[in-house]
Write an enzyme that holds these catalytic residues in place. Structure first.
Site, PDB file in Angstrom:
ATOM      1  N   CYS A   2       0.795  -1.225   0.000  1.00 55.09           N
ATOM      2  CA  CYS A   2       0.000   0.000   0.000  1.00 55.09           C
ATOM      3  C   CYS A   2       0.837   1.289   0.000  1.00 55.09           C
ATOM      4  CB  CYS A   2      -0.875   0.043   1.232  1.00 55.09           C
ATOM      5  SG  CYS A   2      -1.871  -1.412   1.454  1.00 55.09           S
ATOM      6  N   ARG A  27       5.179  -0.075  -5.624  1.00 57.71           N
ATOM      7  CA  ARG A  27       5.090  -0.878  -4.410  1.00 57.71           C
ATOM      8  C   ARG A  27       4.156  -2.075  -4.571  1.00 57.71           C
ATOM      9  NH1 ARG A  27       6.820   1.786   0.187  1.00 57.71           N
ATOM     10  NH2 ARG A  27       5.279   0.785   1.510  1.00 57.71           N
ATOM     11  N   TRP A  74      -2.899  -2.883  -1.445  1.00 53.52           N
ATOM     12  CA  TRP A  74      -2.538  -4.284  -1.689  1.00 53.52           C
ATOM     13  C   TRP A  74      -3.336  -5.086  -0.672  1.00 53.52           C
ATOM     14  CZ3 TRP A  74      -0.160  -8.450   0.807  1.00 53.52           C
ATOM     15  CH2 TRP A  74       0.350  -9.462  -0.031  1.00 53.52           C
ATOM     16  N   ASN A  98      -1.837   1.571   5.654  1.00 52.66           N
ATOM     17  CA  ASN A  98      -0.911   0.540   5.206  1.00 52.66           C
ATOM     18  C   ASN A  98      -0.577  -0.312   6.422  1.00 52.66           C
ATOM     19  OD1 ASN A  98       1.168  -0.969   4.152  1.00 52.66           O
ATOM     20  ND2 ASN A  98       2.629   0.730   4.039  1.00 52.66           N
ATOM     21  N   GLY A  99      -0.608  -1.644   6.263  1.00 52.50           N
ATOM     22  CA  GLY A  99      -0.280  -2.514   7.392  1.00 52.50           C
ATOM     23  C   GLY A  99      -1.486  -3.317   7.817  1.00 52.50           C
ATOM     24  N   GLU A 479      17.729 -18.045  -7.067  1.00 45.37           N
ATOM     25  CA  GLU A 479      17.320 -16.716  -7.515  1.00 45.37           C
ATOM     26  C   GLU A 479      16.751 -16.785  -8.942  1.00 45.37           C
ATOM     27  OE1 GLU A 479      16.628 -13.956  -6.477  1.00 45.37           O
ATOM     28  OE2 GLU A 479      17.053 -12.411  -7.941  1.00 45.37           O
ATOM     29  N   LYS A 483      12.996 -15.644  -9.842  1.00 42.62           N
ATOM     30  CA  LYS A 483      12.720 -14.610 -10.851  1.00 42.62           C
ATOM     31  C   LYS A 483      11.772 -15.149 -11.912  1.00 42.62           C
ATOM     32  CE  LYS A 483      14.747 -10.959  -9.561  1.00 42.62           C
ATOM     33  NZ  LYS A 483      14.473 -11.408  -8.200  1.00 42.62           N
ATOM     34  N   GLU A 486       8.130 -15.584 -10.459  1.00 41.99           N
ATOM     35  CA  GLU A 486       7.379 -14.361 -10.139  1.00 41.99           C
ATOM     36  C   GLU A 486       7.059 -13.545 -11.393  1.00 41.99           C
ATOM     37  OE1 GLU A 486       9.321 -11.724  -7.372  1.00 41.99           O
ATOM     38  OE2 GLU A 486      11.261 -11.993  -8.316  1.00 41.99           O
ATOM     39  N   HIS A 502      18.408 -37.081  -5.072  1.00 41.08           N
ATOM     40  CA  HIS A 502      17.670 -37.426  -3.852  1.00 41.08           C
ATOM     41  C   HIS A 502      16.181 -37.147  -3.979  1.00 41.08           C
ATOM     42  CE1 HIS A 502      21.405 -38.265  -1.828  1.00 41.08           C
ATOM     43  NE2 HIS A 502      21.878 -37.100  -2.259  1.00 41.08           N
ATOM     44  N   LYS A 602       6.178  -4.486  -3.722  1.00 38.19           N
ATOM     45  CA  LYS A 602       7.604  -4.160  -3.683  1.00 38.19           C
ATOM     46  C   LYS A 602       8.124  -4.095  -2.254  1.00 38.19           C
ATOM     47  CE  LYS A 602      11.497  -2.858  -5.502  1.00 38.19           C
ATOM     48  NZ  LYS A 602      12.272  -3.971  -6.096  1.00 38.19           N
TER      49      LYS A 602
END
Ligand code: F6R
Length: 607
Positions: A2, A27, A74, A98-99, A479, A483, A486, A502, A602
């Site tokens: 947010c 964000r 968000w 926000n939160g 990584e 990437k 997402e 394994h 973000k």
């Protein structure tokens, strides 16, 4: 996550609110809205989805007013919809938040018992209803906010607009960031200095549990009932809307900025004349540190994974790495004389912040590697090692990650020097390898078309993709997989090459590409064996290696890319750029929303 903006202005504020919201888009969000006072009454326009929807709404139904608040949401409580979009309002107050209000159910039950009716599924609405209840009990807005702060639990930043009060805006923070901007007869409040940059460069940052009253002539900050002072600082951020330059996406622009920002970061931590690293003065002596604990989330956690190899190898130090969201709930004992390193681009990630607080409670020296100097994590730390990545707008971290690696390698070298485990010659050799990096990254970027070809021909049609690597290439494999998933929404996993047999090797067939991250280092033979094991089962191999590696394995792979030769110690940084390009071009081929992938934010300010 947010984004918040509030403006107490002299002229119509709606266009300015929308401009600030655009600067907060990076964000991540799934609905947006603005509210102003029109003839003393709260008026709102809200829309699900991207800001263009809100703008279209405002064209049809303009919103006048010279005081207002805006928000990009968000979703946490309640799905993304116009009904749940902020500002959330009653007839007395409008709130952007926000939160998470953790005790919202308890408060909601009390407010329902008072006979209040709720319109949304959000936790935010309890704040609006609580303030309204106080206002109806004849409290002033100031008394209402001060009282509410005592009742709200959780981590939050919020801004409130009061009906009939053209003269004040109020804000409060606990955990999530909130900055106050000072204009000329106008005042601003927003998530960060980036949002405020078009309006003012004079900014003060609220601390946890601060609440603030904005009037046209300034701001008064309180902790409980006590007035407190927060210094006004000069922000160096540009007010121009950040552009993508000639690039189609912020992410591509940021991938391309890496030679420059790696160079800038090297400049801060390395003296090219003496070929030695230089760190700021620190309240710690590496030779006496009992243990290093590193903690972070997502991509930043993979930076810790790479750094563990470096600290162990170069400084012979015991290092623990911990995913921040798990760390503090395990309550691990941390030894006296230990250092905790938190790594975070935003410096606001709540899990990382709380992990650092836990380390503080265990009397560790707190060191952070962040990209935002005024962030909460930076402010909590004893030592801040800044990355020089510049604002990162693409949701997926790229240049922040590679600059984090530069800083962490410099710290590992400094620790090695202090502990006598690294000779002067070794330090010089490593410094030279680092200095070479911007040029090698540039060469990698010049081969972009090769990455595009593999992305289009091999990865884009896959349903699953595996990445494997060994040693410090293992985190690069993780990584690469993160990437890819997402950005392109293709299922991808990273494994240590030796782990394939394994279990994961059962997945191998002719539909699953396996990207092998294989610089020729001391354990190249081991990853070469893992490569052969996949090949023997008909796997489709994508090889990322240097000249010697491609000469040895290239003919056996479905496709390969020659990454420039580089000292193995810095190979993780260079190979990261390679996996970034693969993910970017795969997403481009699939037509996904590269800069703002679905469901992602973000700056992750909720647990
Ligand atoms: C992935 C990504 C995230 C972040 C994570 C931590 O591309 O960007 O995994 O790395 O959310 O964020 P910061 O570094 O801001 O703490």
């Amino acid at each position: 996550m947010c984004g918040i903006i509030g403006i107490l202005g002299k002229a119509p504020v709606t266009p300015l609110l929308v401009e600030a919201l655009k600067r907060l888009e990076y964000r991540g969000y799934d609905s947006a809205g603005v509210a102003t006072l029109v003839n003393g009454h709260i008026e709102r326009r809200r829309a699900e989805g991207k800001l263009v929807n809100l703008e279209a709404r405002l064209v049809k139904e303009p919103l006048p007013g010279i005081i207002g608040i805006g928000h990009t949401r968000w979703a946490t409580h309640g799905k993304p919809s116009e009904r749940n979009a902020h500002p959330i309002a009653t007839d007395r107050v409008a709130i952007v938040h926000n939160g998470i209000i953790e005790n919202f159910q308890e408060l909601k039950d009390e407010l329902l018992a008072e006979g209040r009716r709720f319109e949304s599924d959000t936790d935010t609405e309890v704040v609006a209803q609580l303030l309204t209840s106080y206002l109806e009990h004849q409290m002033s807005p100031e008394e209402a906010m001060g009282n509410a702060m005592g009742h709200l639990r959780g981590a939050f930043a919020l801004v409130a607009l009061f009906s009939g009060r053209h003269d004040i805006l109020m804000g409060a923070r606990r955990g999530s960031s909130l900055a106050v901007g000072y204009g000329d007869g106008e005042m601003y409040i927003g998530t960060d200095a980036l949002a405020l940059a078009p309006f003012t460069s004079r900014v003060s940052y609220l601390e946890d549990d601060d609440w603030v009253v904005l009037k046209t002539d300034g701001a008064t900050v309180y902790q409980g009932t006590q007035k407190v002072k927060r210094p006004i600082k000069k922000s160096g951020l540009s007010g121009a809307l950040m552009g993508k330059g000639n690039h189609q996406h912020f992410m591509l622009k940021e991938i391309h900025e890496q030679p420059a920002v790696i160079g800038d970061t090297l400049h801060s931590y390395l003296d090219p004349a003496t070929r030695s690293v230089r760190l700021p003065a620190m309240p710690l002596d590496w030779s006496k540190v009992s243990r290093v604990t590193m903690t972070a989330c997502g991509t930043a956690f993979y930076a810790c994974m790479v750094a563990k190899y470096w600290f162990e190898k170069l400084a012979r130090m015991p290092v623990e790495i911990e995913v921040a969201s798990e760390f503090r709930y395990r309550e691990p004992p941390l030894p006296e004389g230990g250092v905790c390193i938190a790594v975070s681009q935003s410096g606001e990630t709540i899990d990382t912040l709380e992990a650092l607080r836990y380390a503080q409670s265990q009397k560790q020296t707190l060191l952070s590697v962040v990209n935002v100097p005024e962030s909460a994590i930076a402010r909590l730390s004893h030592v801040v090692l800044l990355t020089q990545a510049g604002p990162e707008i693409g949701v997926a971290s790229t240049k922040a990650f590679t600059t984090q690696l530069i800083v962490l390698l410099a710290a590992a070298i400094a620790a090695g020097r202090a502990r006598g485990t690294l000779s002067r010659e070794e330090e010089e050799r490593l410094a030279l390898a680092m200095i070479e990096l911007p040029a090698r990254v540039n060469e990698t970027l010049n081969m972009e078309e090769d990455y595009r070809r593999i992305a289009e021909n091999t990865l884009a049609a896959a349903r699953d993709v595996l990445y494997i690597g060994r040693g410090s290439s293992f985190p690069v494999a993780l990584e690469g997989a993160l990437k890819l998933k997402e950005l392109s929404y293709i299922h991808a996993e990273g494994y240590a090459g030796g782990e394939m047999k394994h279990g994961p090797i059962a997945l191998i067939d002719d539909a699953v590409p396996v990207v092998v991250v294989a610089p020729t280092d001391a354990i190249f033979d081991k990853i070469a064996s893992n490569f052969e094991q996949v090949r023997a089962r008909g796997g489709r191999l994508v090889l990322l290696s240097d000249k010697a590696g491609v000469a040895r394995l290239g003919a056996k792979a479905e496709t390969s890319i020659m990454v420039p030769d580089i000292d193995p110690i810095v190979a993780p940084i260079l190979y990261t750029v390679a996996v970034q390009l693969l993910a970017y071009y795969t997403a481009l081929a699939k037509g996904t929303d590269i800069d703002q992938p679905r469901n992602l934010a973000k700056s992750v300010t909720v647990e």
